[in-house]
Scaffold this motif. Structure first.
Motif, PDB file in Angstrom:
ATOM      1  N   PHE A  86      -5.848 -13.906  -2.480  1.00 27.37           N
ATOM      2  CA  PHE A  86      -5.144 -12.806  -2.256  1.00 27.37           C
ATOM      3  C   PHE A  86      -4.558 -12.986  -0.802  1.00 27.37           C
ATOM      4  CE2 PHE A  86      -7.527 -11.324  -5.631  1.00 27.37           C
ATOM      5  CZ  PHE A  86      -6.740 -10.542  -6.419  1.00 27.37           C
ATOM      6  N   VAL A  87      -3.246 -13.027  -0.590  1.00 25.16           N
ATOM      7  CA  VAL A  87      -2.734 -13.091   0.887  1.00 25.16           C
ATOM      8  C   VAL A  87      -2.359 -11.760   1.175  1.00 25.16           C
ATOM      9  CG1 VAL A  87      -0.717 -14.153   2.060  1.00 25.16           C
ATOM     10  CG2 VAL A  87      -1.828 -15.300  -0.087  1.00 25.16           C
ATOM     11  N   VAL A  88      -2.939 -11.624   2.550  1.00 24.44           N
ATOM     12  CA  VAL A  88      -2.513 -10.352   3.302  1.00 24.44           C
ATOM     13  C   VAL A  88      -1.981 -10.514   4.484  1.00 24.44           C
ATOM     14  CG1 VAL A  88      -3.663  -8.219   4.555  1.00 24.44           C
ATOM     15  CG2 VAL A  88      -4.741  -9.183   2.437  1.00 24.44           C
ATOM     16  N   ASN A  89      -0.695  -9.865   4.393  1.00 25.65           N
ATOM     17  CA  ASN A  89       0.067 -10.220   6.035  1.00 25.65           C
ATOM     18  C   ASN A  89      -0.160  -9.152   6.930  1.00 25.65           C
ATOM     19  OD1 ASN A  89       1.915 -10.074   8.035  1.00 25.65           O
ATOM     20  ND2 ASN A  89       3.644 -10.686   6.779  1.00 25.65           N
ATOM     21  N   LEU A  90      -0.915  -9.468   8.135  1.00 22.01           N
ATOM     22  CA  LEU A  90      -1.374  -8.593   8.753  1.00 22.01           C
ATOM     23  C   LEU A  90      -0.427  -7.765   9.658  1.00 22.01           C
ATOM     24  CD1 LEU A  90      -4.122 -10.792  10.664  1.00 22.01           C
ATOM     25  CD2 LEU A  90      -4.371  -9.211   8.881  1.00 22.01           C
ATOM     26  N   HIS A  91       0.952  -8.049   9.188  1.00 23.85           N
ATOM     27  CA  HIS A  91       1.813  -7.367  10.108  1.00 23.85           C
ATOM     28  C   HIS A  91       2.372  -6.282   9.000  1.00 23.85           C
ATOM     29  CE1 HIS A  91       2.450 -10.064  13.446  1.00 23.85           C
ATOM     30  NE2 HIS A  91       1.981 -11.037  12.323  1.00 23.85           N
ATOM     31  N   SER A  92       2.021  -5.984   7.850  1.00 22.91           N
ATOM     32  CA  SER A  92       2.424  -5.188   6.810  1.00 22.91           C
ATOM     33  C   SER A  92       1.152  -4.342   6.059  1.00 22.91           C
ATOM     34  CB  SER A  92       3.193  -5.948   5.614  1.00 22.91           C
ATOM     35  OG  SER A  92       3.460  -5.309   4.727  1.00 22.91           O
ATOM     36  N   LYS A  93       1.063  -3.310   6.323  1.00 21.20           N
ATOM     37  CA  LYS A  93       0.355  -2.208   5.454  1.00 21.20           C
ATOM     38  C   LYS A  93       0.582  -2.270   4.140  1.00 21.20           C
ATOM     39  CE  LYS A  93      -0.824   0.642   9.523  1.00 21.20           C
ATOM     40  NZ  LYS A  93      -1.240   1.789  10.051  1.00 21.20           N
ATOM     41  N   HIS A  94       1.723  -2.462   3.649  1.00 19.88           N
ATOM     42  CA  HIS A  94       2.059  -2.549   2.269  1.00 19.88           C
ATOM     43  C   HIS A  94       1.343  -3.758   1.516  1.00 19.88           C
ATOM     44  CE1 HIS A  94       4.285  -2.772  -1.534  1.00 19.88           C
ATOM     45  NE2 HIS A  94       4.741  -4.072  -1.115  1.00 19.88           N
ATOM     46  N   SER A  95       1.290  -4.930   2.495  1.00 18.19           N
ATOM     47  CA  SER A  95       0.453  -6.236   1.737  1.00 18.19           C
ATOM     48  C   SER A  95      -0.663  -5.689   1.692  1.00 18.19           C
ATOM     49  CB  SER A  95       0.682  -7.132   2.870  1.00 18.19           C
ATOM     50  OG  SER A  95       0.143  -8.330   2.548  1.00 18.19           O
ATOM     51  N   LEU A  96      -1.429  -5.051   2.479  1.00 17.01           N
ATOM     52  CA  LEU A  96      -2.896  -4.704   2.454  1.00 17.01           C
ATOM     53  C   LEU A  96      -3.001  -3.844   1.286  1.00 17.01           C
ATOM     54  CD1 LEU A  96      -5.952  -4.814   3.342  1.00 17.01           C
ATOM     55  CD2 LEU A  96      -5.291  -2.896   4.756  1.00 17.01           C
TER      56      LEU A  96
END
Length: 180
Positions: free
Chosen positions: A68-78
């Protein structure tokens, strides 16, 4: 609701399959391409998904590792990762799931604090890797690491199982009060 289970399919002979789940299409594709360039004794298959559940009508191979890849620049990603986790069978969390946080290099631009992702990984008792996938050298290093993890999770490394891998990747820090 379709739940992804690790033993839905029998393992393929000398085949290792990874599923990368995340909203960053271009970065996931670059990571997949880097993985496919790595020397691997197994036939490597990389599948990308924006989210789970996967379509049920697709004929897909057994999945040996989910990242699972979470982009720390995107709350949508989380949010996307948190929602996708509901579609994974609990037995996958016995060493066949990992979290990858990207974008940590530019901390001033982060909209998600590192501790949020650390807590998520702890909640699911799964390893957490940090890597700036936008930087080519880091992406190649992460691809090498993921290929090695995948080979272990697929059972292609003698004397090492996914559970061994999980214990090796666990943090060696002192346990916090909430872990006791």
């Amino acid at each position: 609701m379709s739940v992804l289970r690790p033993l839905d399919k029998l393992p393929g002979l000398n085949t290792a399959t990874i599923l990368l789940v995340g909203t960053e299409d271009a970065l996931l594709q670059q990571l997949a391409d880097a993985m496919l360039k790595e020397d691997c004794t197994s036939e490597l298959k990389v599948h990308l998904a924006k989210s789970l559940p996967l379509p049920s009508n697709v004929n897909r191979p057994r999945i040996d590792l989910i990242v699972f890849v979470v982009n720390l620049h995107s709350k949508h990603s989380l949010r996307n990762v948190e929602e996708s986790l509901h579609h994974v069978d609990a037995t996958f969390f016995l060493g066949k799931v990992s979290f990858l946080a990207t974008g940590a290099g530019r901390e001033s631009h982060c909209s998600i604090h590192r501790n949020t992702v650390v807590k998520l990984a702890r909640t699911y008792r799964s390893p957490l890797l940090f890597c700036d996938l936008e930087i080519g050298d880091f992406r190649v290093t992460m691809a090498q690491r993921l290929v090695r993890m995948l080979q272990i999770c697929a059972g292609h490394v003698p004397s090492v199982s996914a559970l061994n891998l999980l214990s090796l990747l666990q943090s060696s820090e002192n346990p916090s009060l909430e872990d006791l």
